[in-house]
Design a protein around this motif. Structure first.
Motif, PDB file in Angstrom:
ATOM      1  N   HIS A 179       0.965  -1.285   0.031  1.00 30.66           N
ATOM      2  CA  HIS A 179       0.051  -0.144   0.086  1.00 30.66           C
ATOM      3  C   HIS A 179       0.824   1.265   0.185  1.00 30.66           C
ATOM      4  CE1 HIS A 179      -3.420   2.547   0.790  1.00 30.66           C
ATOM      5  NE2 HIS A 179      -2.714   3.074   1.743  1.00 30.66           N
ATOM      6  N   GLU A 217      -8.745  -2.371  -1.392  1.00 29.42           N
ATOM      7  CA  GLU A 217      -8.940  -1.190  -1.801  1.00 29.42           C
ATOM      8  C   GLU A 217      -7.709  -0.876  -2.738  1.00 29.42           C
ATOM      9  OE1 GLU A 217      -7.872  -0.452   2.560  1.00 29.42           O
ATOM     10  OE2 GLU A 217      -9.031  -1.949   1.073  1.00 29.42           O
ATOM     11  N   ASP A 218      -6.765  -1.624  -2.528  1.00 29.77           N
ATOM     12  CA  ASP A 218      -5.663  -1.240  -3.594  1.00 29.77           C
ATOM     13  C   ASP A 218      -5.609  -2.103  -4.989  1.00 29.77           C
ATOM     14  OD1 ASP A 218      -3.922   0.638  -2.144  1.00 29.77           O
ATOM     15  OD2 ASP A 218      -3.124  -1.082  -1.200  1.00 29.77           O
ATOM     16  N   ARG A 219      -6.561  -2.446  -5.387  1.00 30.66           N
ATOM     17  CA  ARG A 219      -6.961  -3.321  -6.740  1.00 30.66           C
ATOM     18  C   ARG A 219      -6.418  -2.374  -7.968  1.00 30.66           C
ATOM     19  NH1 ARG A 219     -10.708  -7.549  -8.924  1.00 30.66           N
ATOM     20  NH2 ARG A 219     -11.238  -6.943 -11.055  1.00 30.66           N
ATOM     21  N   SER A 255      -8.573 -11.158   1.072  1.00 31.19           N
ATOM     22  CA  SER A 255      -7.436 -10.608   0.489  1.00 31.19           C
ATOM     23  C   SER A 255      -6.566 -11.190  -0.280  1.00 31.19           C
ATOM     24  CB  SER A 255      -6.612  -9.943   2.023  1.00 31.19           C
ATOM     25  OG  SER A 255      -6.188 -10.975   2.448  1.00 31.19           O
ATOM     26  N   GLN A 258      -8.726 -10.234  -3.792  1.00 34.66           N
ATOM     27  CA  GLN A 258      -9.516  -9.102  -4.351  1.00 34.66           C
ATOM     28  C   GLN A 258      -8.887  -8.195  -5.379  1.00 34.66           C
ATOM     29  OE1 GLN A 258     -11.418  -8.997  -0.314  1.00 34.66           O
ATOM     30  NE2 GLN A 258     -12.974  -8.128  -1.338  1.00 34.66           N
ATOM     31  N   ALA A 259      -7.612  -8.083  -4.927  1.00 34.86           N
ATOM     32  CA  ALA A 259      -6.799  -6.983  -5.752  1.00 34.86           C
ATOM     33  C   ALA A 259      -6.006  -7.420  -7.095  1.00 34.86           C
ATOM     34  CB  ALA A 259      -5.531  -6.303  -4.757  1.00 34.86           C
TER      35      ALA A 259
END
Length: 423
Positions: A179, A217-219, A255, A258-259
């Motif tokens: 991140h 959220e870092d996808r 996790s 998803q990214a």
């Protein structure tokens, strides 16, 4: 060809049946002692490859092609001297083409790998990937003793690939490190500069990014980072591969998944390594490590998102031994496939084969009376998954890891495919 050992058979009787030298049969199948084979064990039987054929009375090109399992057009193409395919001369010799699919094979290697094992394995590899350079919070990279692996690879015509991971100094994959790289411009540029510096200084052929357990959220941030890195690598004529978690739909929760945007990554990367293993994992319940049915689902989805020729399907090179009944929080013992076979023999276990996962397993009791189950790979399970490569026209395979040499694996892989060299 696969032969399943039955009660009363010996390695010598099996070798005699197929007219094969028993010592060669033992070597190919990871058998140290020819007297130690187990009921249910699947042996790979190598068959000689025909490269020419003398035409006999009644032969046609169609019958010859069918007998050798090749396409008629391939046979005609391999024999341009035949002006009329419908008129053959008895006694003439024709070429039987090698129509094995050519694939790329990547092997991840821990730098502590035995040099003899490395030397034996390199002939089967396209890429060698020393594992790994680890990203620090400021974008710098850890050190890696990889010089011997790089020189060995290049001396064998194998392309060395620099592996970069978000593994923290504590030993686990860390989404927070990634991140910071994605969201802080200075950190991102520091990492890209560090990667380029090492790639150039150590003469790597490319870079493999293995970022796992990223923040969901870092996808998009991850995709943007890969796109920027790809541009920088193209400028110095280096390739980019990306390792991704195995998923069978885009919106898989967790996790680990998803990214990893399969479609976006497939557009950016030169190769995508799909880690199709660890369904049965060291801290989980006993099951096949790389079950055929699950791998097939993942690859079936992957080829709808990623060009199939970019995909390298993951292959595990290890086994797990669990104490049962499984207790959450306990861990399995890691074995090589050779050690698994030895354990089965020592405990007089019958090897079973699960038809859904297409994987072998056996049970035994230890000296303390505890029950165990061992899941591993053999010639039949490996061959079954190789069929997936052909079925979906994949680019090849990627092994985790090559730190032990499984002769049965490499025998069946090289019998099924031709291995591409890019150097």
């Amino acid at each position: 060809m696969i032969h399943t050992v039955r009660s009363g058979e010996t390695l010598f009787s099996i070798a005699q049946r197929y007219n094969i030298d028993p010592n060669n049969l033992a070597r190919i199948n990871n058998i140290t002692n020819p007297n130690e084979i187990t009921v249910g064990q699947n042996l790979f039987i190598p068959l000689s490859r025909i490269t020419s054929y003398q035409i006999k009375n009644g032969d046609t090109l169609y019958s010859i092609a069918r007998a050798n399992g090749i396409l008629l057009n391939d046979l005609i193409t391999a024999n341009p001297q035949i002006s009329n395919p419908n008129m053959l001369n008895v006694g003439d010799t024709i070429n039987i083409p090698d129509v094995r699919k050519e694939i790329e094979i990547n092997g991840y290697a821990i730098p502590s790998i035995n040099q003899s094992i490395l030397n034996d394995t390199l002939e089967y590899l396209t890429y060698l990937s020393p594992f790994s350079y680890q990203v620090n919070m400021d974008g710098s990279l850890s050190q890696l003793n990889d010089e011997t692996l790089i020189s060995s690879a290049r001396n064998s015509g194998v392309a060395p690939i620099m592996v970069v991971t978000n593994i923290s100094s504590e030993g686990g994959f860390d989404g927070e490190i990634a991140h910071k790289v994605f969201t802080d411009v200075t950190t991102k540029q520091s990492l890209i500069n560090a990667i380029k510096s090492i790639v150039i200084d150590k003469n790597y052929s490319g870079v493999d990014i293995d970022f796992e357990y990223l923040l969901p959220e870092d996808r998009d941030n991850y995709t943007a980072f890969l796109r920027e890195l790809k541009t920088e690598l193209e400028g110095i004529n280096k390739t980019l591969s990306v390792a991704v978690a195995p998923k069978n739909r885009d919106n898989m929760a967790g996790s680990l998944y998803q990214a990893h945007d399969y479609k976006a990554i497939g557009e950016i990367a030169d190769r995508v390594i799909i880690m199709t293993y660890e369904w049965g994992y060291i801290y989980g319940e006993p099951q096949a490590i790389s079950p055929y049915n699950q791998v097939d689902k993942v690859i079936a989805y992957a080829v709808t998102q990623i060009p199939s020729q970019k995909i390298l399907m993951g292959m595990p090179n290890y086994a797990y031994d669990w104490v049962i009944p499984y207790v959450q929080g306990t861990s399995a013992k890691t074995l090589t496939n050779r050690q698994a076979l030895r354990l089965a023999y020592e405990n007089n276990a019958t090897i079973m084969f699960d038809t859904l996962s297409k994987a072998p397993y056996f049970s035994y009791s230890d000296s303390d009376g505890r029950e165990h189950v061992v899941w591993f790979d053999d010639a039949l399970s490996i061959g079954s998954r190789l069929d997936i490569v052909t079925k979906y026209n994949l680019g090849g395979l990627s092994y985790w890891t090559i730190n032990n040499f499984d002769s049965a694996n490499w025998a069946i892989v090289s019998d099924t495919f031709r291995i591409k060299k890019v150097m």
